[in-house]
Design a protein around this motif. Sequence first.
Motif, mmCIF file in Angstrom:
data_model
loop_
_atom_site.group_PDB
_atom_site.id
_atom_site.type_symbol
_atom_site.label_atom_id
_atom_site.label_comp_id
_atom_site.label_asym_id
_atom_site.label_seq_id
_atom_site.Cartn_x
_atom_site.Cartn_y
_atom_site.Cartn_z
ATOM 1 N N VAL A 52 -41.212 -68.315 12.842
ATOM 2 C CA VAL A 52 -42.545 -68.632 13.353
ATOM 3 C C VAL A 52 -43.131 -67.444 14.114
ATOM 4 C CG1 VAL A 52 -41.988 -71.091 13.503
ATOM 5 C CG2 VAL A 52 -41.653 -69.647 15.507
ATOM 6 N N ASN A 53 -44.457 -67.381 14.127
ATOM 7 C CA ASN A 53 -45.155 -66.308 14.838
ATOM 8 C C ASN A 53 -45.113 -66.500 16.346
ATOM 9 O OD1 ASN A 53 -45.956 -64.850 12.506
ATOM 10 N ND2 ASN A 53 -47.572 -66.350 12.164
ATOM 11 N N ASP A 97 -37.888 -61.518 25.341
ATOM 12 C CA ASP A 97 -39.085 -61.945 24.606
ATOM 13 C C ASP A 97 -38.903 -63.156 23.703
ATOM 14 O OD1 ASP A 97 -40.610 -59.796 25.660
ATOM 15 O OD2 ASP A 97 -39.708 -58.451 24.175
ATOM 16 N N PHE A 98 -37.670 -63.586 23.458
ATOM 17 C CA PHE A 98 -37.441 -64.642 22.483
ATOM 18 C C PHE A 98 -36.459 -65.674 23.021
ATOM 19 C CE2 PHE A 98 -38.007 -60.582 20.160
ATOM 20 C CZ PHE A 98 -39.260 -60.836 19.635
ATOM 21 N N LYS A 124 -40.266 -64.870 14.302
ATOM 22 C CA LYS A 124 -40.371 -64.037 13.111
ATOM 23 C C LYS A 124 -40.242 -62.556 13.460
ATOM 24 C CE LYS A 124 -43.278 -65.363 9.931
ATOM 25 N NZ LYS A 124 -44.513 -65.625 9.166
ATOM 26 N N ALA A 125 -40.848 -62.150 14.571
ATOM 27 C CA ALA A 125 -40.804 -60.743 14.984
ATOM 28 C C ALA A 125 -39.375 -60.292 15.267
ATOM 29 C CB ALA A 125 -41.682 -60.523 16.212
ATOM 30 N N ALA A 126 -38.567 -61.157 15.850
ATOM 31 C CA ALA A 126 -37.176 -60.806 16.144
ATOM 32 C C ALA A 126 -36.386 -60.615 14.855
ATOM 33 C CB ALA A 126 -36.527 -61.882 17.010
ATOM 34 N N MET A 127 -36.589 -61.489 13.875
ATOM 35 C CA MET A 127 -35.854 -61.357 12.618
ATOM 36 C C MET A 127 -36.363 -60.169 11.809
ATOM 37 S SD MET A 127 -33.390 -62.084 10.708
ATOM 38 C CE MET A 127 -32.678 -63.551 11.397
ATOM 39 N N GLY A 167 -49.170 -72.290 8.986
ATOM 40 C CA GLY A 167 -49.593 -72.501 7.605
ATOM 41 C C GLY A 167 -48.443 -72.692 6.630
ATOM 42 N N ASN A 168 -47.203 -72.778 7.140
ATOM 43 C CA ASN A 168 -46.056 -73.039 6.260
ATOM 44 C C ASN A 168 -46.150 -74.451 5.703
ATOM 45 O OD1 ASN A 168 -44.730 -70.504 6.745
ATOM 46 N ND2 ASN A 168 -44.143 -71.299 8.745
#
Length: 125
Positions: free
Chosen positions: A12-13, A39-40, A60-63, A116-117
């Motif tokens: 997720v964003n 941050d996560f 999502k940014a971490a992955m 939007g998934n």
Amino acid sequence: MINKVAKVTVYVNDQEEAKDFWINRVGFVLKEEQPMGPDFSWIEVGLSGDDSTNLVLYAKAAMEQHDPSKVQHPSILFSTTDIESAYEKMKQNGVKVGEMLRMPFGTMFSFHDQDGNDYLLREDK
């Protein structure tokens, strides 16, 4: 060897926005939340009182930093025993839902999360 599906990761964003969506719009409960650095967080949501499969709402940014190929959205099909009620409740909660599909093998509809998934909810009788 394998006796159940324990968790499904959804990338997720915005983890807080995703947590709000799954808890306040879809009706899941928070199962676990722990920081994973500055941050996560590790956030799990699932059905109330149920120890079946949980969703991990992973940043999502971490992955993407770790392995960009992993952030493709999984195909997830949820189950309900009252499709009509679930459809109306999601619409009332502001969830974007598709049209009800009545097929010989079951009744179902798609719905979308905050990013939007696309997911599918099917009635099991």
